[in-house]
Design an enzyme around this catalytic site. Structure first.
Site, PDB file in Angstrom:
ATOM      1  N   ASP A   1      -2.130   2.286  -4.603  1.00  5.82           N
ATOM      2  CA  ASP A   1      -3.341   2.774  -3.948  1.00  5.82           C
ATOM      3  C   ASP A   1      -4.448   1.737  -4.051  1.00  5.82           C
ATOM      4  OD1 ASP A   1      -2.139   5.188  -3.311  1.00  5.82           O
ATOM      5  OD2 ASP A   1      -2.763   6.134  -5.184  1.00  5.82           O
TER       6      ASP A   1
ATOM      7  N   HIS B   1       0.822  -1.214   0.000  1.00  3.65           N
ATOM      8  CA  HIS B   1       0.000   0.000   0.000  1.00  3.65           C
ATOM      9  C   HIS B   1       0.858   1.268   0.000  1.00  3.65           C
ATOM     10  CE1 HIS B   1      -3.697   1.983  -0.045  1.00  3.65           C
ATOM     11  NE2 HIS B   1      -4.281   1.518   1.046  1.00  3.65           N
TER      12      HIS B   1
END
Length: 509
Positions: free
Chosen positions: A484, A480
């Protein structure tokens, strides 16, 4: 005349080093500039060469000791006088010492082969032979395990094994003597095997404890200041030595809290009943298994790992396989499986969402304009990930051929370093073992891994009707920090769309 061996200058900011290992023992003949001892600092590893030719007369510091720059390491007795001075000590053994070089000159040394640029050491596995055994050329002598794969060492010539210099469990570097073969078939030198079996003894306990090296001086100081023990920090130096950088990384990742849980685990074994303990079996982890464990845990500690899920109707792909599998195999000489479709679908999605195909390097993001897809393969020795290179430029038939070839090499233990490095994305198929749902762990430094699962018929609502469809859950684990949530979900949806409508793969949609 004796020549002193001293610790060389190691750099402006380095004032001390640790004795890693001696390559020679007292009484050994040495050539000028031949490496004698290996020193390790918190930054680099340095080999100290012989300042002169002669015989190693004495060693004044032992492996694991810390020495300062300029400290005396040992002495070399120069020239032929060294051998002569040792002879008067005992007249009877003199002929034996003169005969030994002649006998050794006929022996064939079997040394640790190089396993690739990034592999600096291997662990000696089970020996297939023992001292006195007669072997043929190319017979397997021993199996070596690196952190990547297992490698069999064949006999270079036919003859008799007269010496085994590295015991099972010992850690060896490329070029280190493993055994000696007498091509004449004479077993006379077998008496030399007695010291050979005792020589590696110090390394055996080291292997069982994980490392034979104490932490580097600067690392030890920092560990003391932060109340960390050696088992709380994973060492990245040679033979698992803890370096200063390892301590910094451990502190940054909260090693103290994590290790408190780890250190409490052994304490829980206290109440184990004696009748249960005798029925337990303790087996040391292989080098490959240790590396798998370390890399997977490092990936969890380093990446901001998150998993997103979806499901795909495998009906269209299954119908396509059923319709063309015979023709496909006849033309291409390989069976049409699911991995070709999945790999192709992944490469299409990676081109649209390049972040999933990228990696983080410090404060930079490296985008890869190519798709080297790793395919996780389970073997009896552990999980390996061979790489299909430039999969985006290959047809489904070419992908199937390459996956089949890599799979065979993996099961036969024939994978080389070139087969397992450079991957940009990984596919893991737990469905072949019956897994219905799982969250795969990233294969660092990659930023994405796709988990395939079991195909199972389930009732689905299609156009207002309940129908039975062959469904598979898909899982995408991603970093992450670089990917995204929107990108991850879009990637997985693109894979799903390509599989549910395979014509997209043909039309590049």
């Amino acid at each position: 005349m004796a020549t002193e061996i001293r610790v060389p200058t190691l750099g402006e900011s380095v004032s001390e080093a640790t004795i890693a290992q001696w390559f020679k023992k007292p009484g050994d003949a040495v050539n000028q500039d031949e490496p004698l001892v290996e020193l390790e600092t918190d930054k680099v590893t340095v080999e100290v060469p012989a300042p002169a030719a002669g015989t190693l007369e004495s060693i004044v510091v032992n492996e694991g000791d810390t020495v300062e720059v300029g400290a005396l390491l040992g002495q070399i007795a120069e020239g032929a006088g060294a051998g002569a001075s040792a002879a008067p000590a005992a007249a009877a053994p003199a002929p034996a010492k003169q005969e030994a070089p002649a006998a050794k000159a006929e022996l064939v040394d079997v040394v640790t082969p190089s396993a690739g640029e990034s592999v600096t050491e291997a662990e000696v596995g089970e020996w297939s032979v023992k001292v006195g055994d007669v072997v043929k050329a190319d017979d397997t002598l021993v199996e070596l395990e690196t952190d990547k794969a297992a490698q069999e060492v064949p006999a270079p010539v036919a003859g008799t094994v007269v010496k085994i210099a590295a015991e099972t469990g010992a850690t060896v570097e490329p070029g280190v003597l493993l055994c000696q073969i007498d091509p004449s078939g004479s077993a006379a030198p077998a008496t030399e095997s007695a010291p050979a079996t005792t020589a590696p003894a110090p390394s055996a306990p080291a292997a069982s404890t994980g490392t034979s090296m104490p932490p580097a001086p600067s690392a030890a100081k920092m560990m003391s200041e932060n109340n960390l023990s050696s088992d709380q920090v994973a060492g990245s130096g040679k033979r698992g030595q803890v370096l200063k950088e390892d301590v910094i990384n451990a502190i940054a990742s909260g090693a103290t809290a994590a290790s408190s849980t780890q250190t409490s685990a052994p304490a829980a074994r206290g109440p184990v009943a004696a009748e249960d303990e005798v029925r337990e079996e303790r087996v040391r982890m292989t080098k490959l298994r240790q590396t798998i464990a370390r890399r997977l845990k490092d990936a969890q500690n380093t990446a901001a790992m998150l998993t997103t899920y979806n499901e795909v109707d495998m009906g269209p792909v299954m119908e396509l396989r059923k319709q063309y599998k015979d023709l496909f195999e006849k033309k291409h000489g390989v069976k049409l499986g699911f991995m070709g479709f999945f790999t192709k679908a992944v490469t299409h999605a990676l081109k649209e969402i390049p972040a999933v195909n990228a990696e983080i390097d410090g404060t930079d993001i490296i985008y890869k304009n190519f798709c080297h897809v790793g395919v996780a393969v389970g073997t009896d020795k552990g999980l390996v990930v061979p790489v299909v290179r430039d999969a985006d430029e290959m047809s489904i038939a070419e992908i199937e051929k390459e996956i089949g070839n890599l799979g065979r090499k993996a099961r036969d233990g024939k994978l080389g370093m070139a087969d397992m490095t450079g991957g940009t994305f990984t596919i893991s198929n737990g469905g072949v073992y019956g897994s219905l749902m799982s969250s795969p762990i990233l294969n660092a430094p990659q930023s994405g891994i796709l988990g395939m699962h079991k195909i199972q018929e389930r009732p689905m609502a299609v156009n207002g009707q309940v129908v039975i469809r062959p469904m598979m859950y898909l899982a995408l684990s991603y970093d992450h920090r670089i990917v995204d949530g929107k990108e991850a979900v879009t990637f997985l949806v693109r894979v799903k769309e390509s599989l549910e409508d395979p014509q997209r793969l043909v039309l590049d949609l």
